[in-house]
Design a protein around this motif. Sequence first.
Motif: not given
Length: 189
Positions: A151-154, A164-165, A168-172
Motif C-alpha cells: 500500500s502507499f502507506a507501507e 503524498s510523495s 505523486t511518484y506513482m502518478v508520474r
Amino acid sequence: MKTIQITNLGPATLESYLDTRRMLLRKADELSVRISRLEPVRSLETMNEILALDKDRRLVIEMIASCSYVIEWLETGRRPGNRRGIERRAGYQREVLMDPAKMPMTPNVTLTSRPMDEEATENRFRLEAALRGLTERERNCYMLAHGESYSFAEIAALLNISKSSVSTYMVRAQRKVTDNVSSILILVG
C-alpha cells in the motif's frame, strides 16, 4: 521433581467453562487465605513460601481471565471486545488481502499466430524498457506498488517518505510507463 496433576474437564461447553472458572475462583481464594496466614514475614523461608504461593495465585488469575474470555465468546457468539459480528463488518474489514503472485494463473487464449513465449518476451522487453525511463524513486515506488502489492502507506514507511510523495511518484511513474510502453518498438530478429 514437581508433580503435575492432569484433570479431565470434559467437553468444551459453556457449562464446563463455568464450572472450571468456579473451581479456579475457589483455588485463588484458597491461595489468598494461605498467603494472608503467612504474613507478616518473619523468616526467609516464609518469604520464599509467600512468593511461590503468589506466583501460583497469579497463574490461577490468568487462567480465570482466559476462562472468562471463552465464556463471553460462547455466550455472545462473537469475539469479546468486538462491537459488531463478522456479518455486519465493513467491506474493508471482510477483505482478505492476497499476493497477486500467488494467485492461480489461467492461460490467456489468443488468436494470434505468434507463439505465447514470443509475445510474453516482447511484453517483458517493453515493460523493462518503460521502467528504464523512470527515476530511481519512481521505479522503487512503482515496483513496490505493482510488483509487491504494497500500500502507499507501507511504501512510505519503507522508503522514509510521506504518503503524498508516494502518490505523486506513482502518478508520474504510471504516466511515464503508459507513454513509454505504447511508444516502444521491439525488433526481434
